[in-house]
Structure formats: structure tokens, C-alpha cells
Design an enzyme around this catalytic site. Structure first.
Site, PDB file in Angstrom:
ATOM      1  N   ASP A   1     -11.459  64.429  42.811  1.00  0.00           N
ATOM      2  CA  ASP A   1     -12.591  65.330  42.589  1.00  0.00           C
ATOM      3  C   ASP A   1     -12.432  65.752  41.136  1.00  0.00           C
ATOM      4  OD1 ASP A   1     -14.097  67.647  42.124  1.00  0.00           O
ATOM      5  OD2 ASP A   1     -14.163  68.082  44.262  1.00  0.00           O
ATOM      6  N   HIS A   2     -13.261  65.193  40.269  1.00  0.00           N
ATOM      7  CA  HIS A   2     -12.947  65.355  38.839  1.00  0.00           C
ATOM      8  C   HIS A   2     -13.071  66.809  38.369  1.00  0.00           C
ATOM      9  CE1 HIS A   2     -17.320  65.037  38.192  1.00  0.00           C
ATOM     10  NE2 HIS A   2     -17.123  65.512  36.990  1.00  0.00           N
TER      11      HIS A   2
ATOM     12  N   HIS B   1     -17.159  69.305  44.733  1.00  0.00           N
ATOM     13  CA  HIS B   1     -16.932  70.137  43.544  1.00  0.00           C
ATOM     14  C   HIS B   1     -17.104  71.644  43.823  1.00  0.00           C
ATOM     15  CE1 HIS B   1     -16.994  66.307  41.715  1.00  0.00           C
ATOM     16  NE2 HIS B   1     -18.272  66.243  41.392  1.00  0.00           N
TER      17      HIS B   1
HETATM   18  P1  NDP Z   1     -23.882  53.689  40.088  1.00  0.00           P
HETATM   19  O1  NDP Z   1     -24.972  53.502  41.074  1.00  0.00           O
HETATM   20  O2  NDP Z   1     -24.231  53.882  38.675  1.00  0.00           O
HETATM   21  O3  NDP Z   1     -22.854  52.483  40.108  1.00  0.00           O
HETATM   22  C1  NDP Z   1     -22.404  51.919  41.257  1.00  0.00           C
HETATM   23  C2  NDP Z   1     -21.668  50.608  40.992  1.00  0.00           C
HETATM   24  O4  NDP Z   1     -21.509  49.950  42.235  1.00  0.00           O
HETATM   25  C3  NDP Z   1     -22.358  49.649  40.078  1.00  0.00           C
HETATM   26  O5  NDP Z   1     -21.360  49.002  39.326  1.00  0.00           O
HETATM   27  C4  NDP Z   1     -23.025  48.644  40.999  1.00  0.00           C
HETATM   28  O6  NDP Z   1     -22.965  47.454  40.274  1.00  0.00           O
HETATM   29  C5  NDP Z   1     -22.153  48.658  42.215  1.00  0.00           C
HETATM   30  N1  NDP Z   1     -22.975  48.527  43.413  1.00  0.00           N
HETATM   31  C6  NDP Z   1     -24.048  49.286  43.737  1.00  0.00           C
HETATM   32  N2  NDP Z   1     -24.565  48.892  44.926  1.00  0.00           N
HETATM   33  C7  NDP Z   1     -23.821  47.867  45.341  1.00  0.00           C
HETATM   34  C8  NDP Z   1     -23.856  47.032  46.502  1.00  0.00           C
HETATM   35  N3  NDP Z   1     -24.772  47.190  47.446  1.00  0.00           N
HETATM   36  N4  NDP Z   1     -22.950  46.066  46.625  1.00  0.00           N
HETATM   37  C9  NDP Z   1     -22.025  45.885  45.673  1.00  0.00           C
HETATM   38  N5  NDP Z   1     -21.924  46.633  44.549  1.00  0.00           N
HETATM   39  C10 NDP Z   1     -22.823  47.622  44.388  1.00  0.00           C
HETATM   40  O7  NDP Z   1     -23.020  54.904  40.658  1.00  0.00           O
HETATM   41  P2  NDP Z   1     -21.991  55.822  39.861  1.00  0.00           P
HETATM   42  O8  NDP Z   1     -21.207  54.990  38.926  1.00  0.00           O
HETATM   43  O9  NDP Z   1     -22.680  56.991  39.318  1.00  0.00           O
HETATM   44  O10 NDP Z   1     -21.105  56.386  41.055  1.00  0.00           O
HETATM   45  C11 NDP Z   1     -20.086  55.639  41.662  1.00  0.00           C
HETATM   46  C12 NDP Z   1     -19.179  56.620  42.380  1.00  0.00           C
HETATM   47  O11 NDP Z   1     -18.629  57.510  41.432  1.00  0.00           O
HETATM   48  C13 NDP Z   1     -19.890  57.487  43.408  1.00  0.00           C
HETATM   49  O12 NDP Z   1     -19.062  57.613  44.521  1.00  0.00           O
HETATM   50  C14 NDP Z   1     -20.050  58.826  42.713  1.00  0.00           C
HETATM   51  O13 NDP Z   1     -20.014  59.914  43.615  1.00  0.00           O
HETATM   52  C15 NDP Z   1     -18.825  58.863  41.846  1.00  0.00           C
HETATM   53  N6  NDP Z   1     -18.960  59.741  40.678  1.00  0.00           N
HETATM   54  C16 NDP Z   1     -19.902  59.513  39.730  1.00  0.00           C
HETATM   55  C17 NDP Z   1     -19.987  60.333  38.619  1.00  0.00           C
HETATM   56  C18 NDP Z   1     -20.993  60.123  37.553  1.00  0.00           C
HETATM   57  O14 NDP Z   1     -21.078  60.961  36.659  1.00  0.00           O
HETATM   58  N7  NDP Z   1     -21.754  59.059  37.589  1.00  0.00           N
HETATM   59  C19 NDP Z   1     -19.040  61.439  38.413  1.00  0.00           C
HETATM   60  C20 NDP Z   1     -18.098  61.605  39.479  1.00  0.00           C
HETATM   61  C21 NDP Z   1     -18.069  60.764  40.553  1.00  0.00           C
HETATM   62  P3  NDP Z   1     -23.628  46.057  40.588  1.00  0.00           P
HETATM   63  O15 NDP Z   1     -25.020  46.334  41.027  1.00  0.00           O
HETATM   64  O16 NDP Z   1     -23.489  45.357  39.273  1.00  0.00           O
HETATM   65  O17 NDP Z   1     -22.748  45.479  41.640  1.00  0.00           O
HETATM   66  C1  BG6 Z   2     -20.497  63.703  39.893  1.00  0.00           C
HETATM   67  C2  BG6 Z   2     -21.819  63.498  40.534  1.00  0.00           C
HETATM   68  O1  BG6 Z   2     -19.517  63.900  40.863  1.00  0.00           O
HETATM   69  O2  BG6 Z   2     -20.522  64.822  39.018  1.00  0.00           O
HETATM   70  C3  BG6 Z   2     -22.917  63.419  39.512  1.00  0.00           C
HETATM   71  O3  BG6 Z   2     -21.791  62.286  41.276  1.00  0.00           O
HETATM   72  C4  BG6 Z   2     -22.877  64.572  38.537  1.00  0.00           C
HETATM   73  O4  BG6 Z   2     -24.182  63.403  40.156  1.00  0.00           O
HETATM   74  C5  BG6 Z   2     -21.483  64.711  37.988  1.00  0.00           C
HETATM   75  O5  BG6 Z   2     -23.789  64.315  37.492  1.00  0.00           O
HETATM   76  C6  BG6 Z   2     -21.362  65.966  37.142  1.00  0.00           C
HETATM   77  O6  BG6 Z   2     -20.136  65.970  36.493  1.00  0.00           O
HETATM   78  P1  BG6 Z   2     -19.915  66.820  35.151  1.00  0.00           P
HETATM   79  O7  BG6 Z   2     -18.478  66.655  34.871  1.00  0.00           O
HETATM   80  O8  BG6 Z   2     -20.805  66.194  34.137  1.00  0.00           O
HETATM   81  O9  BG6 Z   2     -20.311  68.203  35.499  1.00  0.00           O
END
Ligand code: NDP
Ligand code: BG6
Length: 497
Positions: A185-186, A248
Site C-alpha cells: 500500500d504505497h 489507503h
Molecule cells: P493499467 O490499466 O494502466 O495497467 C495494467 C497493466 O496490465 C497494463 O500493462 C496492461 O498491459 C496489463 N493488462 C491489462 N488488462 C490485461 C488483461 N486482460 N490481460 C493481460 N494483461 C492486462 O493499470 P495501473 O498500472 O494503473 O494499475 C495496476 C495496478 O497497480 C492496480 O492494481 C492498481 O491498483 C495499482 N496501483 C496503481 C497506481 C497508479 O498510480 N496507477 C498506484 C498504486 C497502485 P497490456 O494491455 O499491454 O497487457
Molecule cells: C493508487 C490508485 O493506489 O493511488 C490510483 O490506484 C491513484 O487511482 C493513486 O491515482 C494515488 O496515489 P498518489 O500517491 O498519487 O496519491
């Protein structure tokens, strides 16, 4: 624990996604630039999108330029870092991908020598974690190599609800030992969040006031001006409650409400947080509307720019019922907090990015200075998580002049002014901890289960009861107007951060 300068390989699943570009790679880069990333290292990245190594490196460079705390000083330094990045296109549900990952790791480890230290990172939508964990196990990739470590970082939300989180725990337990599992949980890696326990337990003045006799209310706000960006597909399966609240915001609540742990170590700190979760009054299924409110943004203006509504975002259904705003009213039923409401709210496309915890203290029992005591603000301690990290205490002061009039003034501490420079990003700290084998700032499975249990009635009511409103709000506002009525029932109002 591995020595701090041991080589390691990080394997990122979901590497074409937002998390990798916005947070993971900028953090890895900043660690590298600050010479705190153990070397030699390799970052093996994979996702379905077809990309060459060079395409991937270019994409990561853009992410680093935009989001990293430390900007690359020269092409040469960046190139040295980028030479450790490789990209393997593949579907995480396909076992053949894991054979490719294994051969890449074996080659890298043979070339560099030293122990085979491996860290896997699940950065995909949570619905893929089962496949990734199962496939890692089936391919023999979960086993620690002699003299080395093998660990896995699992991103939140951990599961989709209570049952799926339990099932995920069982799956993990069948493939990894618990001490290999890092549930992230960042928010716990943010400096300001780590400082909550220091504020509470390294200062003598707050603890005597930190209870129902002196605190009237606690408000926790995590407001984002961002929309769902490119993450429509992920967000549709999550929503604000699962994406932010279940992890969070409830963690922040636990840090504010917990009892002093016997020491600052993983076990005692996590034990105290668990006790808080167990003390939160369960939300009655029949009274979900009293405790929870949801909303969804429509089109509007954020920072002067026109932005689309949620249902117009890419990857979002035109009739989506996913909430982009959630508010909760919770009561911690123990001796310290009985009767003190904790209000939590989070939303996307709100007026500005601002995360803070506000602890509002009771007013003085008798006001001798003014006929209108309501004209004097209650003392409020505001912990600003981000941006403008710091904290402020509002106190009443005499306005200079012949009249006896009072004004609220702020005793303000700003990290930037006192410590200078930018604090390390949360992911810098947490990635380093996982590499070094320190799980203190990671979550334990029983806390996660408890958090899901608490929210289950809300999740069920929101999914199944069409009578529960999904309040619309304009992008660029402070959320649905119904949220004002939600808090006004207790006579309160949301603070404007
Ligand atoms: P995205 O939707 O941007 O990325 C998801 C990744 O998974 C992509 O690389 C996608 O790539 C792959 N993916 C998506 N659907 C599929 C599928 N059906 N099959 C295989 N691969 C798939 O999500 P995020 O990067 O934002 O989030 C990922 C995780 O990180 C989540 O659990 C989120 O809660 C967590 N998180 C995100 C934060 C943020 O700021 N974005 C912060 C903290 C946590 P491709 O389509 O190329 O396979
Ligand atoms: C992630 C959520 O855990 O936290 C995102 O998946 C959200 O939706 C992000 O934007 C927020 O993080 P921060 O550090 O930018 O407040």
C-alpha cells in the site's frame, strides 16, 4: 536478509501500464541516480503490448522525465540505467510467457554471477493476480535459489472482496511462503504518512489529547484532480471504494486511531493497526446509506481545462455505475474513540490534488472573549500528506488593536522549508524495503481481510441495490452536493483543503 549491495532482478508484470510508467520506473530511476539501488540489477518487464526493448526504454524515459523526483542529468547516465531494462511481450495468463521469463533470468544471473535474487511485481489489474501467481508456481519460479531470495510484491487492491482476498491468500500460501509475500500500500511509504507515528509517539504533547475527551472529529481526505487517464479498464473493475478507500484511507485511519505499539517493528505496529480495524463499528446492511455515499464525475473544468465525464473516458461503459467518489462515516468503538466520527472521502477529478488528515479538537468549555463563540474556530491539527507536505495547527490569537477580537492563526510546518529538497517518493522506500527484505511498511493478510469485511455491506449494497443513489458531480468541484448533506446530519461540514 540479502546484503544491501547484492545483485537482484525485478520482474514487472503489467509493465505497459500507468503504475510502471508513473511510479515504479521513476522510483527505480531515482534510487539508481541516488546510488541506493543495489547493483548490478536487471529489470525484466512484461505485458501484452508489442514493444521492443528500445520502445520500452523510450516509454520509460518519458515517464521518468515527467514523474521522477530526480531528472536524468545526461544521456550517458540514463543509458547506463536503461541498459538494465528488457521487455518481453506476452500474456500473463499464458504459461509460455513464464518459460521466457525464466530463461531471461537464468541468462542474466549467469552473466552477472552472484546470488539469484528475484523480486516479482504484480502491476496488472488485480483480476490477473491469480494467473500470475499460479503460473509462477507452475513454472518453478517461486522457489528461492540457493543463497538468494525470491519475493513477490502484490499491488492493491488485494482481491476484489472478502472472499476473493481470502482465496488470493490461499493461492499465495500454496505457492510462496508468507515471508516471501509483500502486500503493498504505497501510502505507507510516504514520508508524511510515516511521520504520523513519529508525531504521535515521539512528542509528549499530543498523546494526552488524542482521544474522545478532546477530539471532536477526524476528517481524512484524499482528493485527486486526475481522472482515470488510460486506466479505464482497471478502474471499471475497481471504483473508488476498492481503489482507494479499502487500502489507503483505512490505513491512514488506523495510523491515527491505533494505540502505541510496544516497539516500532513490523509485528507490534501491524498488531495495533489490526485492533483498530476490529474496533470499527460494522456497517449494518440496512443502514449503508447512513455510513457511505458514492458519486461519479461528469464533464467539467479542472485547472481551467475542459475534461470529459467518467462515462466518456476510454475503456469506460457508457452506462457505467462505477463510483469515482466515495465517502464513509465510521466509528471506532473503543475507549479512546467511542463517539468520535471519522469521515473519510476520496474522489477523482476533484477541484485539486490534496490529501490531508484533519483532527478537530473540542471547543473550550466556556468562551470568555466573545459573545459569539461560534466565531472562533475550533483548534484543528491538519496533517498535509500531499502536496505541500507538512502540518498546521490552528489556534485563536488576539488580533492586534484596541478591540479584543480573535482571529484563527496557523502554526505551520512545511517539509520543504525545514528539510529542503523533495522527499523520496513512497515507491522508492517500499521497493528498497522489498529488496532488502523489510516488510514493516507492507500489509498483513489479516488486516486486508478485516478491511474487506468492513466494506462488504457497502460493496454489496452498491452492486445490488439500484435504490442506492450514484450522485453526479461536476469535474473540478469538491464532489457531489449530497456529500455536504451526508456530513451535515451530524452538524459538521467538509473542510476545504
Ligand atoms: P493499467 O490499466 O494502466 O495497467 C495494467 C497493466 O496490465 C497494463 O500493462 C496492461 O498491459 C496489463 N493488462 C491489462 N488488462 C490485461 C488483461 N486482460 N490481460 C493481460 N494483461 C492486462 O493499470 P495501473 O498500472 O494503473 O494499475 C495496476 C495496478 O497497480 C492496480 O492494481 C492498481 O491498483 C495499482 N496501483 C496503481 C497506481 C497508479 O498510480 N496507477 C498506484 C498504486 C497502485 P497490456 O494491455 O499491454 O497487457
Ligand atoms: C493508487 C490508485 O493506489 O493511488 C490510483 O490506484 C491513484 O487511482 C493513486 O491515482 C494515488 O496515489 P498518489 O500517491 O498519487 O496519491
Amino acid at each position: 536478509m540479502a546484503a544491501h549491495d547484492e545483485p537482484f532482478s525485478l520482474v514487472i508484470f503489467g509493465a505497459s501500464g500507468d503504475l510502471t510508467r508513473r511510479k515504479l520506473m521513476p522510483a527505480l530511476w531515482s534510487l539508481y541516480a541516488g546510488r541506493t539501488l543495489p547493483e548490478p540489477f536487471a529489470i525484466v518487464s512484461t505485458a501484452r503490448t508489442e514493444m521492443s526493448d528500445d520502445d520500452f526504454r523510450r516509454r520509460m524515459r518519458e515517464g521518468v522525465d515527467e514523474f521522477a523526483r530526480v531528472k536524468p542529468p545526461s544521456a550517458q547516465v540514463w543509458d547506463r540505467f536503461a541498459s538494465a531494462l528488457t521487455y518481453i511481450p506476452g500474456d500473463p495468463t499464458d504459461p509460455r510467457l513464464y518459460a521466457k521469463v525464466e530463461s531471461a533470468l537464468t541468462r542474466i544471473e549467469a552473466e552477472r554471477g552472484g546470488a539469484a535474487n528475484r523480486l516479482y511485481y504484480c502491476a496488472t489489474p488485480p483480476s490477473l493476480y491469480d494467473d500470475i501467481i499460479g503460473n509462477l508456481g507452475a513454472a518453478g519460479l517461486a522457489r528461492a535459489r540457493p543463497g538468494g531470495f525470491t519475493r513477490i510484491v502484490v499491488e492493491k487492491p488485494f482481491g476484489h472482496d472478502y472472499e476473493s482476498a481470502q482465496a488470493l491468500d490461499r493461492l499465495l500460501a500454496g505457492v510462496f511462503h508468507e515471508d516471501q509475500v509483500y502486500r503493498i500500500d504505497h501510502y505507507l511509504g510516504k514520508e508524511t504518512v510515516q511521520n504520523i507515528l513519529v508525531l504521535r509517539f515521539a512528542n509528549g504533547i499530543f498523546e494526552p489529547l488524542w482521544n474522545r475527551n478532546h477530539v471532536a472529529e477526524v476528517q481524512i481526505t484524499v482528493a485527486e484532480s486526475l481522472g482515470v487517464e488510460t486506466r479505464g479498464a482497471y478502474y471499471e473493475e475497481a471504483g473508488a471504494l476498492r481503489d482507494m478507500m479499502q487500502n489507503h484511507l483505512l490505513q491512514l485511519l488506523c495510523l491515527i486511531a491505533m494505540e502505541p505499539p510496544v516497539s516500532f517493528e513490523a509485528g507490534p505496529v501491524r498488531d495495533e493497526k489490526n485492533k483498530v480495524m476490529r474496533a470499527i463499528r460494522p456497517i449494518e446492511p440496512a443502514r449503508v446509506r447512513d455510513s457511505a455515499l458514492r458519486g461519479q464525475y461528469g464533464p467539467g473544468f479542472v485547472e481551467g481545462k475542459a475534461v470529459p465525464g467518467y462515462r466518456q473516458e476510454k475503456g469506460v461503459a457508457a452506462d457505467s455505475k462505477t463510483e469515482t467518489y466515495a465517502a464513509l462515516r465510521l466509528i471506532v468503538e473503543n475507549w479512546r474513540w467511542a463517539g468520535v466520527p471519522f469521515y473519510l472521502r476520496t474522489g477523482k477529478r476533484l477541484k485539486k490534488r490534496a490529501s490531508e488528515i484533519a483532527i478537530r479538537f473540542q471547543r473550550t468549555p466556556h468562551m470568555i472573549f466573545q459573545r459569539d463563540p461560534a466565531g472562533v474556530e475550533a483548534n484543528t491539527l491538519v496533517i498535509r500528506i500531499q502536496p505541500d507536505e507538512g502540518m498546521a495547527l490552528t489556534v485563536a490569537a488576539k488580533t492586534p488593536g484596541p478591540e479584543l477580537t480573535l482571529s484563527p492563526v496557523r502554526l505551520d510546518f512545511r517539509y520543504g522549508e525545514v528539510f529542503g529538497g523533495e522527499s523520496p517518493e513512497a515507491y522508492e522506500r517500499l521497493l528498497l524495503d522489498a529488496i532488502h527484505g523489510d516488510a514493516t511498511l507492507y500489509l498483513r493478510g489479516d488486516w486486508v481481510a478485516q478491511a474487506w469485511k468492513l466494506l462488504t455491506p457497502v460493496l454489496e449494497a452498491w452492486a445490488r441495490d439500484p435504490a442506492v443513489p450514484l450522485s453526479a458531480y461536476e469535474a473540478g468541484s469538491w464532489g457531489p452536493t449530497e456529500a455536504d448533506a451526508f456530513i451535515a446530519r451530524d452538524g459538521g461540514s467538509w473542510r476545504t483543503p
